[in-house]
Design a protein around this motif. Structure first.
Motif, PDB file in Angstrom:
ATOM      1  N   MET A  20     -20.176  24.891 -17.478  1.00 30.87           N
ATOM      2  CA  MET A  20     -18.979  24.480 -18.208  1.00 30.87           C
ATOM      3  C   MET A  20     -17.800  25.411 -17.966  1.00 30.87           C
ATOM      4  N   THR A  21     -18.088  26.708 -17.747  1.00 28.29           N
ATOM      5  CA  THR A  21     -16.994  27.679 -17.678  1.00 28.29           C
ATOM      6  C   THR A  21     -17.056  28.631 -16.487  1.00 28.29           C
ATOM      7  N   ALA A  22     -18.204  28.785 -15.853  1.00 23.41           N
ATOM      8  CA  ALA A  22     -18.348  29.824 -14.830  1.00 23.41           C
ATOM      9  C   ALA A  22     -17.558  29.495 -13.571  1.00 23.41           C
ATOM     10  N   VAL A  23     -16.906  30.506 -13.017  1.00 26.06           N
ATOM     11  CA  VAL A  23     -16.238  30.435 -11.720  1.00 26.06           C
ATOM     12  C   VAL A  23     -16.993  31.389 -10.795  1.00 26.06           C
ATOM     13  N   GLU A  24     -17.576  30.850  -9.735  1.00 29.79           N
ATOM     14  CA  GLU A  24     -18.505  31.627  -8.922  1.00 29.79           C
ATOM     15  C   GLU A  24     -17.901  32.922  -8.411  1.00 29.79           C
TER      16      GLU A  24
END
Length: 288
Positions: free
Chosen positions: A236-240
């Motif tokens: 939902m929120t993680a940016v790699e």
């Protein structure tokens, strides 16, 4: 749940501590976050008890006994956990997995007791002292961090409304709304309504600025972590690239896993996948 759980209380690091144990094998420490208790780990205890000796504490002030007025920085909380580890396994190295605030404690433990950690997993937690940790402080989605850090006003507004607040807090950050039940919300509300418990949790937020300084000091003094480290993020929120950047700032042997589809409550929403990540990290630690 079918696993046989054993409840314990000890006086460790100057405070009365409650924790649960289960299973046999290499010791794995599971550390809860806000607004939860050790109970959050029940979905994966059955899955992991066949592989590990699980040690599952309540953090200071949340085990049914009011905590002291201070000592809520994560390095002191890590010393609490170390006292439990010493009582249960002596000097045996452990694997640590922490979610949310518990991830901050697990990271502080790894910084302070490096030779005693075979693997580290942090779950959906921007570590204090990292670039990601700094960025998250100004993210509107994480308004609660600064609100809780103003512990006096937060306590005044939440006290007496613990269930309403906890339910909103959980449901506003979940993908699978059925993963945390109303009965579980009731249990968390009861735990945080106990004398001193809400104050203890808010003091953990108030201490985040101190955590930042202690983490940076440890990294500067002793260098990056060398044990296997996995930072788990929710889809939902993680940016790699942001999550990998955080890992690279603190570890020479780190990687990331994005769990999808998932909200913040990964242990409940995806217990099978998180169990796989923990077992994989522990196996890497055994080989190292």
């Amino acid at each position: 749940m079918t696993t046989n759980l054993r409840h314990h209380r000890i006086m460790g690091n100057g405070v009365v501590q409650h924790y649960v144990t289960a299973g046999e094998g290499q010791s794995l420490i599971l550390l809860h976050g806000f607004p939860q208790t050790w109970l959050m780990w029940r979905p994966i205890i059955d899955r992991l008890a066949a592989h590990f000796r699980l040690i599952v504490p309540d953090l200071r002030g949340l085990g049914g006994v009011p905590g002291p007025s201070d000592g809520y920085d994560k390095h002191t909380l890590a010393a609490d956990v170390k006292a439990i580890v010493q009582a249960e396994c002596g000097n045996e190295p452990v694997v640590l997995c922490g979610h949310d605030m518990g991830a901050y404690v697990a990271f502080a433990y790894a910084l302070n007791y490096r030779s005693g950690v075979k693997g580290l997993i942090t779950v959906d937690a921007p570590l204090p002292g990292t670039t990601f940790g700094e960025q998250i402080m100004s993210n509107p989605r994480t308004w609660h961090i600064n609100f809780h850090a103003n512990a006096d006003i937060a306590h005044m507004l939440i006290a007496g409304r613990e269930r309403e607040y906890i339910r909103y807090f959980i449901m506003s950050r979940i993908y699978n709304a059925g993963a945390v039940t109303e009965q579980e919300v009731d249990l968390y509300a009861a735990a945080y309504s106990a004398p001193g418990a809400l104050r203890a949790a808010l003091e953990m937020y108030r201490s985040l600025a101190k955590d930042r300084e202690l983490n940076l000091s440890s990294l500067q003094k002793d260098g990056k972590l060398e044990m296997p480290y996995v930072a788990v993020g929710c889809s939902m929120t993680a940016v790699e690239e942001v999550l990998q950047g955080m890992v690279d700032e603190v570890s020479v042997n780190g990687s990331i896993r994005i769990v999808e589809p998932s909200g913040h409550w990964i242990p409940e929403e995806h217990p099978d996948r998180l169990s796989e990540i923990i077992i994989e990290t522990a196996n890497r630690g055994r080989q190292g």
